[in-house]
Design an enzyme around this catalytic site. Structure first.
Site, short mmCIF file in Angstrom:
data_model
loop_
_atom_site.label_atom_id
_atom_site.label_comp_id
_atom_site.label_asym_id
_atom_site.label_seq_id
_atom_site.Cartn_x
_atom_site.Cartn_y
_atom_site.Cartn_z
N LYS A 141 0.78 -1.17 -0.04
CA LYS A 141 -0.03 -0.05 -0.20
C LYS A 141 0.91 1.42 0.01
O LYS A 141 1.01 1.91 1.02
CB LYS A 141 -0.83 -0.03 1.11
CG LYS A 141 -2.19 0.94 1.06
CD LYS A 141 -3.21 0.42 1.90
CE LYS A 141 -4.33 1.68 1.87
NZ LYS A 141 -5.09 2.14 0.88
N GLU A 173 -8.20 -5.00 -9.79
CA GLU A 173 -8.63 -4.20 -8.65
C GLU A 173 -8.99 -2.91 -9.26
O GLU A 173 -8.76 -2.44 -10.48
CB GLU A 173 -7.74 -4.02 -7.76
CG GLU A 173 -6.56 -3.13 -7.85
CD GLU A 173 -5.32 -3.01 -6.81
OE1 GLU A 173 -5.41 -3.60 -5.80
OE2 GLU A 173 -4.09 -2.80 -7.39
N1 PLP Z 1 -6.76 -1.90 -3.51
C1 PLP Z 1 -6.01 -0.81 -3.37
C2 PLP Z 1 -4.99 -0.44 -4.48
C3 PLP Z 1 -6.46 -0.05 -2.31
O1 PLP Z 1 -5.64 1.25 -2.20
C4 PLP Z 1 -7.40 -0.21 -1.39
C5 PLP Z 1 -7.61 0.75 -0.55
O2 PLP Z 1 -7.35 1.76 -0.28
C6 PLP Z 1 -8.15 -1.41 -1.43
C7 PLP Z 1 -7.56 -2.14 -2.62
C8 PLP Z 1 -9.16 -1.59 -0.54
O3 PLP Z 1 -8.82 -2.22 0.57
P1 PLP Z 1 -9.33 -1.87 2.07
O4 PLP Z 1 -10.42 -2.83 1.80
O5 PLP Z 1 -8.39 -2.38 3.05
O6 PLP Z 1 -9.62 -0.35 2.16
#
Ligand code: PLP
Length: 275
Positions: A141, A173
């Site tokens: 992240k 995603e």
């Molecule tokens: N994919 C990416 C690239 C993200 O930055 C995020 C969250 O910001 C997610 C998926 C979803 O993750 P989460 O459910 O932990 O918020």
């Protein structure tokens, strides 16, 4: 509003990062983001695990262990006086002498009001377009959302709410959310690789596994467009139906039965404190 900056709490207006920080010079930093409900951070343990994994992957040293970081976050919530908030834990490359070499990381934790998706947002769902792109270091992240920000004018022009990335026709995603599809024979599918493992994704997978077949695997764009239901998951959007993709209506364009069931179960989990 208080901010935790490296080793102490400072007032918001004093939370200033020097321009030599590698986050500004080279976009080098990681973060995690979680939400609070009734003064408690939801799924904090999972968010912190991901935070430490991102830091390690980017060779950024962390100065607090999980217990210490948890205590800091609880104190920040108390100081902020918000029963529902978004907590952002940012770890940067530090003040680099030459704007290139990593230095001692700066840790900045903020707790601010957060806008989450409402029931009305859920009922409306979102529209999306697909776009060929693979994030660098997808399991980490990082603060790099460059493609997502760069695409904003195109999304406006196409009159869609969001973009779903794919690489060689395999979907991965959304820029800030994970994707799920429900097939016409009622299986739940979600990509298994080349994406960030969302914390909401993890919760949805475990809720779904109790009631239906779940597969984590590559999903081709044709499979996506033939799905009975498509939804995305994220900390702020929770579970959000995708009504149309590239102009193709998914199902009848309304939240599907499985999506709604998982949504209601997720809200219950949240209500229970989401541990
Ligand atoms: N994919 C990416 C690239 C993200 O930055 C995020 C969250 O910001 C997610 C998926 C979803 O993750 P989460 O459910 O932990 O918020």
């Amino acid at each position: 509003m208080a901010v935790f900056f490296n080793d102490h709490f400072v007032a918001n207006e004093n939370a200033l990062l020097h321009v030599s920080d590698l986050s500004m010079q080279r976009g080098y930093a990681i973060f995690d983001f979680c939400r609070t409900k009734n003064w408690r951070p939801l799924f904090l343990n999972d968010h912190l695990d991901r935070f430490y994994a991102s830091a390690a992957a980017m060779h950024l040293a962390t100065r607090y262990n999980k217990e210490e970081l948890t205590a800091i976050i609880y104190e920040l919530i108390e100081r902020t006086l918000l029963d529902e908030a978004g907590i952002r834990i940012l770890l940067t490359g530090g003040y680099s002498v030459d704007g290139y070499q990593p230095a001692s990381p700066n840790l900045i934790i903020t707790c601010n009001a957060v806008k989450t998706a409402s029931l009305a947002d859920f009922e409306n769902g979102i529209t999306a377009m697909t776009y060929e792109h693979q994030r660098e270091l997808p399991s980490v992240k990082t603060i790099n959302y460059m493609m997502a920000v760069w695409l904003q004018p195109l999304l406006k022009e196409k009159k869609v709410n969001d973009v779903l990335y794919h690489h060689k026709e395999i979907i991965t995603e959304f820029p800030r959310s994970n994707v799920f599809i429900v097939t016409k024979d009622q299986r739940l599918l979600t990509p298994s690789r080349h994406m960030l493992r969302g914390i909401t994704r993890k919760q949805v997978l475990s809720l779904a596994a109790k009631q239906m077949d779940v597969e984590e695997r590559d999903i081709r764009t044709e499979e996506l467009l033939q799905a009975a239901e498509v939804f995305l998951t994220s900390t702020t959007k929770k579970i959000m139906p995708v009504a149309a993709i590239d102009g193709n209506i998914i199902g009848d364009g309304k939240p599907g039965v499985i999506t709604r069931k998982l949504y209601n179960e997720f809200l219950q989990l949240e209500q229970q404190g989401g541990q």
